[in-house]
Design an enzyme around this catalytic site. Structure first.
Site, PDB file in Angstrom:
ATOM      1  N   SER A  62      28.466  41.949  44.169  1.00 21.79           N
ATOM      2  CA  SER A  62      27.725  42.365  42.620  1.00 21.79           C
ATOM      3  C   SER A  62      26.466  43.103  42.979  1.00 21.79           C
ATOM      4  O   SER A  62      26.121  43.715  44.141  1.00 21.79           O
ATOM      5  CB  SER A  62      26.939  40.970  42.137  1.00 21.79           C
ATOM      6  OG  SER A  62      27.763  39.853  42.302  1.00 21.79           O
TER       7      SER A  62
HETATM    8  N1  SAM Z   1      27.260  37.044  45.603  1.00 17.04           N
HETATM    9  C1  SAM Z   1      28.714  37.616  46.187  1.00 17.04           C
HETATM   10  C2  SAM Z   1      28.225  38.511  47.278  1.00 17.04           C
HETATM   11  O1  SAM Z   1      27.331  38.777  47.655  1.00 17.04           O
HETATM   12  O2  SAM Z   1      29.050  39.371  47.882  1.00 17.04           O
HETATM   13  C3  SAM Z   1      29.540  38.222  45.108  1.00 17.04           C
HETATM   14  C4  SAM Z   1      30.332  36.868  44.595  1.00 17.04           C
HETATM   15  S1  SAM Z   1      31.872  37.527  43.840  1.00 17.04           S
HETATM   16  C5  SAM Z   1      30.956  38.425  42.174  1.00 17.04           C
HETATM   17  C6  SAM Z   1      32.413  36.129  43.198  1.00 17.04           C
HETATM   18  C7  SAM Z   1      32.856  35.296  44.194  1.00 17.04           C
HETATM   19  O3  SAM Z   1      33.463  33.798  43.805  1.00 17.04           O
HETATM   20  C8  SAM Z   1      34.324  35.764  44.470  1.00 17.04           C
HETATM   21  O4  SAM Z   1      34.315  35.967  46.051  1.00 17.04           O
HETATM   22  C9  SAM Z   1      35.447  34.740  44.148  1.00 17.04           C
HETATM   23  O5  SAM Z   1      36.229  34.487  45.198  1.00 17.04           O
HETATM   24  C10 SAM Z   1      34.331  33.444  44.167  1.00 17.04           C
HETATM   25  N2  SAM Z   1      34.891  32.214  43.332  1.00 17.04           N
HETATM   26  C11 SAM Z   1      35.577  32.255  42.248  1.00 17.04           C
HETATM   27  N3  SAM Z   1      35.907  30.930  41.740  1.00 17.04           N
HETATM   28  C12 SAM Z   1      35.197  30.068  42.900  1.00 17.04           C
HETATM   29  C13 SAM Z   1      35.453  28.829  43.026  1.00 17.04           C
HETATM   30  N4  SAM Z   1      35.833  27.735  42.120  1.00 17.04           N
HETATM   31  N5  SAM Z   1      34.828  28.541  44.078  1.00 17.04           N
HETATM   32  C14 SAM Z   1      34.168  29.191  45.079  1.00 17.04           C
HETATM   33  N6  SAM Z   1      34.138  30.650  44.899  1.00 17.04           N
HETATM   34  C15 SAM Z   1      34.908  31.049  43.936  1.00 17.04           C
END
Ligand code: SAM
Length: 215
Positions: A62
């Site tokens: 993000s």
């Molecule tokens: N904060 C992270 C970083 O610093 O790189 C970025 C997060 S990214 C915007 C959102 C993440 O949420 C993705 O890696 C996605 O695979 C994960 N995600 C989506 N649904 C999820 C779930 N039910 N449980 C765990 N992770 C999930």
């Protein structure tokens, strides 16, 4: 050996400050944590832009100013136990590790979890536990949490996460459809009542799971 990225990190912290984040602990964490260690080689030269970047598997790391805003709004304290849903690259996990006592982070895509683990280990973060799975059900083993950070967009607040908040705990989650959302702060009062407060409009990848969007 001098860190060739240190100046760019300090500049990023200044940019983040310009975007309205004023908490000195958060700004210091942005100036300290090497974001370039969490981005793929293809976007390495953009590591210190205030921008979301692709990390593979259709996911993104993000925008730093939004990640810093999360930390400021959640008022992460040095003694806090924090649950993160959506480890992604592990960068936000590293910021949390610098600011809190213990971080428990869940990622549904195994390949991202492996990469994040490696980067966090290489940087020596010992207060982080990672789990591969569906974070919409939380991580009951280590509950309750003082703060819960959800880094993907949900149609509503997963009740399992509210159940795992300590009294006085804070949860921050993007709520809305799959195109635009409102970053929403949920507080659990000492009496167990939950209160919601909108923070800012945002756009996140979907939270996919039992209490999120279907696969
Ligand atoms: N904060 C992270 C970083 O610093 O790189 C970025 C997060 S990214 C915007 C959102 C993440 O949420 C993705 O890696 C996605 O695979 C994960 N995600 C989506 N649904 C999820 C779930 N039910 N449980 C765990 N992770 C999930």
């Amino acid at each position: 050996m001098p860190d060739p990225f240190a100046r760019r990190r300090r500049r990023l912290a200044e940019t983040v400050r310009g975007q309205g984040v004023s908490d000195p602990r958060v700004l210091q964490a942005v100036a300290d944590v090497p974001r370039h260690r969490f981005v793929p080689g293809a976007v390495l030269r953009r590591a210190y832009e205030d921008a979301a970047l692709p990390i593979g598997f259709g996911q993104t790391i993000s925008q730093p100013s939004i990640q810093a805003l999360y930390l400021q709004v959640l008022e992460i304290g040095a003694g806090d136990r924090v649950l993160e849903v959506g480890t992604g690259s592990g960068y936000q996990t590293a910021l949390l590790a610098a600011l809190s006592a213990n971080v428990y982070s869940v990622e549904r895509i195994p390949q991202l979890a492996v990469r994040a683990r490696q980067a966090l280990d290489e940087l020596g973060h010992r207060n982080v536990a990672l789990l591969t799975g569906d974070g919409t059900v939380g991580w009951s083993r280590y509950a309750p949490y003082d703060a819960i950070l959800v880094a993907a967009a949900a149609p509503d607040v997963p009740h399992a996460l509210v159940d795992q908040l300590a009294p006085g705990g804070r949860l921050l989650i993007p709520l809305g459809d799959q195109h635009t959302q409102t970053l929403t702060l949920v507080r659990r009062t000492a009496e167990g009542v939950t209160e919601r407060e909108p923070v800012i409009a945002c756009v996140f990848v979907p939270l996919i799971g039992r209490f999120g969007w279907p696969e």
